[in-house]
Motif scaffolding. Structure first.
Motif, PDB file in Angstrom:
ATOM      1  N   THR A   1       0.901  -1.283  -0.103  1.00 39.06           N
ATOM      2  CA  THR A   1       0.141  -0.052   0.096  1.00 39.06           C
ATOM      3  C   THR A   1       0.880   1.179   0.085  1.00 39.06           C
ATOM      4  N   SER A   2       0.222   2.393  -0.051  1.00 38.78           N
ATOM      5  CA  SER A   2       1.097   3.559  -0.050  1.00 38.78           C
ATOM      6  C   SER A   2       1.649   3.824   1.502  1.00 38.78           C
ATOM      7  N   VAL A   3       2.596   4.647   1.130  1.00 40.37           N
ATOM      8  CA  VAL A   3       3.249   5.196   2.544  1.00 40.37           C
ATOM      9  C   VAL A   3       2.411   6.006   3.410  1.00 40.37           C
ATOM     10  N   ALA A   4       1.677   6.786   2.729  1.00 37.96           N
ATOM     11  CA  ALA A   4       0.432   7.655   3.350  1.00 37.96           C
ATOM     12  C   ALA A   4      -0.603   6.804   3.857  1.00 37.96           C
ATOM     13  N   ASN A   5      -1.043   5.702   3.420  1.00 32.16           N
ATOM     14  CA  ASN A   5      -2.007   4.785   4.033  1.00 32.16           C
ATOM     15  C   ASN A   5      -1.325   4.027   5.189  1.00 32.16           C
ATOM     16  N   ALA A   6      -0.148   3.502   5.113  1.00 29.51           N
ATOM     17  CA  ALA A   6       0.354   2.869   6.148  1.00 29.51           C
ATOM     18  C   ALA A   6       0.546   3.713   7.456  1.00 29.51           C
ATOM     19  N   THR A   7       1.046   5.031   7.132  1.00 27.19           N
ATOM     20  CA  THR A   7       1.380   5.827   8.204  1.00 27.19           C
ATOM     21  C   THR A   7       0.190   6.114   8.816  1.00 27.19           C
ATOM     22  N   LEU A   8      -0.708   6.572   8.327  1.00 30.92           N
ATOM     23  CA  LEU A   8      -2.275   6.847   8.678  1.00 30.92           C
ATOM     24  C   LEU A   8      -2.558   5.714   9.575  1.00 30.92           C
ATOM     25  N   LEU A   9      -2.628   4.526   9.061  1.00 31.92           N
ATOM     26  CA  LEU A   9      -2.929   3.367   9.982  1.00 31.92           C
ATOM     27  C   LEU A   9      -2.618   3.323  11.031  1.00 31.92           C
ATOM     28  N   ALA A  10      -1.118   3.512  11.003  1.00 37.50           N
ATOM     29  CA  ALA A  10      -0.100   3.337  12.320  1.00 37.50           C
ATOM     30  C   ALA A  10      -0.609   4.248  13.388  1.00 37.50           C
ATOM     31  N   ASN A  11      -1.185   5.241  13.264  1.00 35.65           N
ATOM     32  CA  ASN A  11      -1.706   6.347  14.211  1.00 35.65           C
ATOM     33  C   ASN A  11      -2.818   5.799  14.940  1.00 35.65           C
TER      34      ASN A  11
ATOM     35  N   LYS B   1       7.239   2.579  34.195  1.00 34.13           N
ATOM     36  CA  LYS B   1       7.087   2.366  35.790  1.00 34.13           C
ATOM     37  C   LYS B   1       6.255   3.556  36.198  1.00 34.13           C
ATOM     38  N   GLN B   2       6.090   4.644  35.547  1.00 31.81           N
ATOM     39  CA  GLN B   2       5.167   5.933  36.223  1.00 31.81           C
ATOM     40  C   GLN B   2       4.138   6.179  35.444  1.00 31.81           C
ATOM     41  N   VAL B   3       3.941   5.836  34.094  1.00 30.83           N
ATOM     42  CA  VAL B   3       2.804   6.273  33.098  1.00 30.83           C
ATOM     43  C   VAL B   3       2.283   5.188  32.349  1.00 30.83           C
ATOM     44  N   SER B   4       1.255   5.032  32.045  1.00 24.82           N
ATOM     45  CA  SER B   4       0.432   3.969  31.355  1.00 24.82           C
ATOM     46  C   SER B   4       0.740   3.712  30.005  1.00 24.82           C
ATOM     47  N   SER B   5       0.938   2.749  29.540  1.00 31.99           N
ATOM     48  CA  SER B   5       0.962   2.387  28.039  1.00 31.99           C
ATOM     49  C   SER B   5       0.127   3.110  27.040  1.00 31.99           C
ATOM     50  N   GLU B   6      -1.237   3.457  27.520  1.00 30.67           N
ATOM     51  CA  GLU B   6      -1.949   4.112  26.624  1.00 30.67           C
ATOM     52  C   GLU B   6      -1.494   5.716  26.473  1.00 30.67           C
ATOM     53  N   PHE B   7      -1.107   6.270  27.355  1.00 30.44           N
ATOM     54  CA  PHE B   7      -0.416   7.584  27.254  1.00 30.44           C
ATOM     55  C   PHE B   7       0.851   7.374  26.583  1.00 30.44           C
ATOM     56  N   VAL B   8       1.936   6.336  26.572  1.00 25.35           N
ATOM     57  CA  VAL B   8       2.910   6.162  26.016  1.00 25.35           C
ATOM     58  C   VAL B   8       2.739   6.084  24.427  1.00 25.35           C
ATOM     59  N   ALA B   9       1.729   5.196  23.993  1.00 27.27           N
ATOM     60  CA  ALA B   9       1.323   5.136  22.694  1.00 27.27           C
ATOM     61  C   ALA B   9       0.947   6.507  22.031  1.00 27.27           C
ATOM     62  N   LEU B  10       0.244   7.176  22.876  1.00 26.77           N
ATOM     63  CA  LEU B  10      -0.407   8.575  22.551  1.00 26.77           C
ATOM     64  C   LEU B  10       0.886   9.413  22.339  1.00 26.77           C
TER      65      LEU B  10
ATOM     66  N   ILE C   1      -8.374  14.284  20.214  1.00 27.87           N
ATOM     67  CA  ILE C   1      -7.630  15.369  19.699  1.00 27.87           C
ATOM     68  C   ILE C   1      -6.233  15.015  18.918  1.00 27.87           C
ATOM     69  N   ALA C   2      -5.404  14.466  19.837  1.00 29.70           N
ATOM     70  CA  ALA C   2      -4.167  13.851  19.361  1.00 29.70           C
ATOM     71  C   ALA C   2      -4.204  12.912  18.190  1.00 29.70           C
ATOM     72  N   MET C   3      -5.151  12.203  18.131  1.00 24.45           N
ATOM     73  CA  MET C   3      -5.258  11.138  17.020  1.00 24.45           C
ATOM     74  C   MET C   3      -5.675  12.062  15.618  1.00 24.45           C
ATOM     75  N   GLY C   4      -6.620  12.861  15.967  1.00 22.15           N
ATOM     76  CA  GLY C   4      -7.285  13.503  15.142  1.00 22.15           C
ATOM     77  C   GLY C   4      -6.058  14.546  14.334  1.00 22.15           C
ATOM     78  N   GLY C   5      -5.257  14.908  14.959  1.00 22.44           N
ATOM     79  CA  GLY C   5      -4.154  15.641  14.263  1.00 22.44           C
ATOM     80  C   GLY C   5      -3.116  14.929  13.628  1.00 22.44           C
ATOM     81  N   ALA C   6      -2.892  13.745  14.234  1.00 21.20           N
ATOM     82  CA  ALA C   6      -2.004  12.935  13.380  1.00 21.20           C
ATOM     83  C   ALA C   6      -2.361  12.408  12.202  1.00 21.20           C
ATOM     84  N   ILE C   7      -3.869  11.908  12.333  1.00 23.91           N
ATOM     85  CA  ILE C   7      -4.559  11.389  11.073  1.00 23.91           C
ATOM     86  C   ILE C   7      -4.735  12.511   9.986  1.00 23.91           C
ATOM     87  N   ALA C   8      -4.935  13.583  10.253  1.00 24.38           N
ATOM     88  CA  ALA C   8      -5.123  14.625   9.340  1.00 24.38           C
ATOM     89  C   ALA C   8      -4.188  14.843   8.339  1.00 24.38           C
TER      90      ALA C   8
END
Length: 323
Positions: free
Chosen positions: A115-125, A259-268, A153-160
């Motif tokens: 697939t295209s780099v744009a598609n792959a990058t967007l879906l990785a977000n 050790k101090q923050v969650s995996s969800e925040f790290v992913a974000l 908001i963060a995912m919206g900015g990255a996906i945009a």
């Protein structure tokens, strides 16, 4: 107004410890350099061979640093107030880390050919979404409105950024699915890593995940008949930098931050990675950065900031019993 600002500052430092923020920034900068270093290394090797060298060099360095005996004996454990799980669970979790990081790499490389780099990058977000859903479904975690709104908001900015080049085509659906699987693999990797670092030291986790990934990537390189090692001293310097900077520093501080923050925040927080890599590429390779790129960077920062006001990002991992 002043009282509101003071309240926001209190929530910021309460939700995101300075040590965790520092570790995440170091991890982010280190990991973002991998795209630039890989681009240099691709003149001599395929991505799978680059990954293999990155993993085995890291394994050797950590093996020499700690000593294999210390890794197997006293220094493998991380002092924890939670009940220590069985050795079988720890071994299975370490194996899973190696498999998942290898899957992420192989699937991502494969997706770029389908697939295209744009598609792959967007879906990785979509990684933060998968990680959050996994924490909710598997660990039973709950999230407040600060985290959920900030994530959107963060995912919206990255996906945009990727939407401008998004392509819908029947012949690219397979590649899009592979890219989503890569994002899912990394999400599960973070969820397991969050639990595992509770009982193991950072060096132990990075050592074994790198060692397992080395064993798994080696057959891929051999089967595809790619050059196994760099041909020049410049190539060796690049893969050594990948091991030292991206794997040791990047994955090491990433593990430490959990050790101090969650995996969800790290992913974000890692949504800033492609934007930071784009800025680095713009400086080194004179690649143009559009106004949309800079606006997306600002939007992602706003989203990440909102999540730091959430108490959800520092929820302690659920203890596992030794059954």
């Amino acid at each position: 107004m002043i009282n509101r600002l003071e309240f926001a500052k209190q929530r910021l430092f309460k939700g995101l410890p300075l040590t965790a923020l520092t570790a995440l920034v170091i991890a982010l900068v280190s990991i973002s350099l991998s795209a630039i270093l890989i681009r240099f290394a691709e003149s001599e090797m395929a991505p799978q061979a680059i990954a293999f060298n990155r993993f085995w060099i890291t394994t050797v360095i950590l093996g020499l640093w700690n000593g294999l005996w210390s890794i197997f004996s006293q220094s493998w454990a991380n002092p924890s107030s939670h009940p220590t799980p069985s050795f079988v669970w720890i071994l299975a979790a370490l194996l899973a880390l190696g498999v998942l990081i290898t899957m992420d790499l192989v699937l991502w490389s494969w997706a770029l050919t389908q697939t295209s780099v744009a598609n792959a990058t967007l879906l990785a977000n979509f990684t933060p979404l998968f990680t959050t859903l996994g924490a909710w479904l598997i660990w039973g975690k709950r999230f407040d409105r600060y985290f959920l709104i900030g994530m959107v908001i963060a995912m919206g900015g990255a996906i945009a950024v990727g939407l401008t080049d998004w392509q819908i085509a029947a012949d690219k659906l397979q590649g899009d699915g592979i890219a989503l699987l890569a994002a899912l693999s990394f999400s599960i990797y973070l969820l397991i890593l969050e639990k595992l670092q509770t009982w193991l030291t950072v060096t132990t986790v990075v050592f074994w995940s790198s060692a397992i990934a080395s064993v798994l990537t080696l057959p891929i390189v051999l089967i595809t008949k790619q050059p196994l090692f760099p041909r020049t001293w410049q190539g060796w310097l690049i893969v050594l930098s990948l091991a030292l900077v991206c794997q040791l520093l990047g994955q090491g501080f990433l593990t430490y931050s959990l050790k101090q923050v969650s995996s969800e925040f790290v992913a974000l927080f890692l949504l800033l990675d492609p934007i930071l890599a784009a800025i680095g590429a713009g400086i080194l390779f004179s690649e143009h950065l559009s106004l949309v790129n800079w606006l997306a960077f600002a939007v992602v920062l706003v989203g990440v900031y909102l999540t730091t006001l959430s108490e959800s990002i520092t929820q302690a991992p659920l203890p596992l019993t030794n059954h």
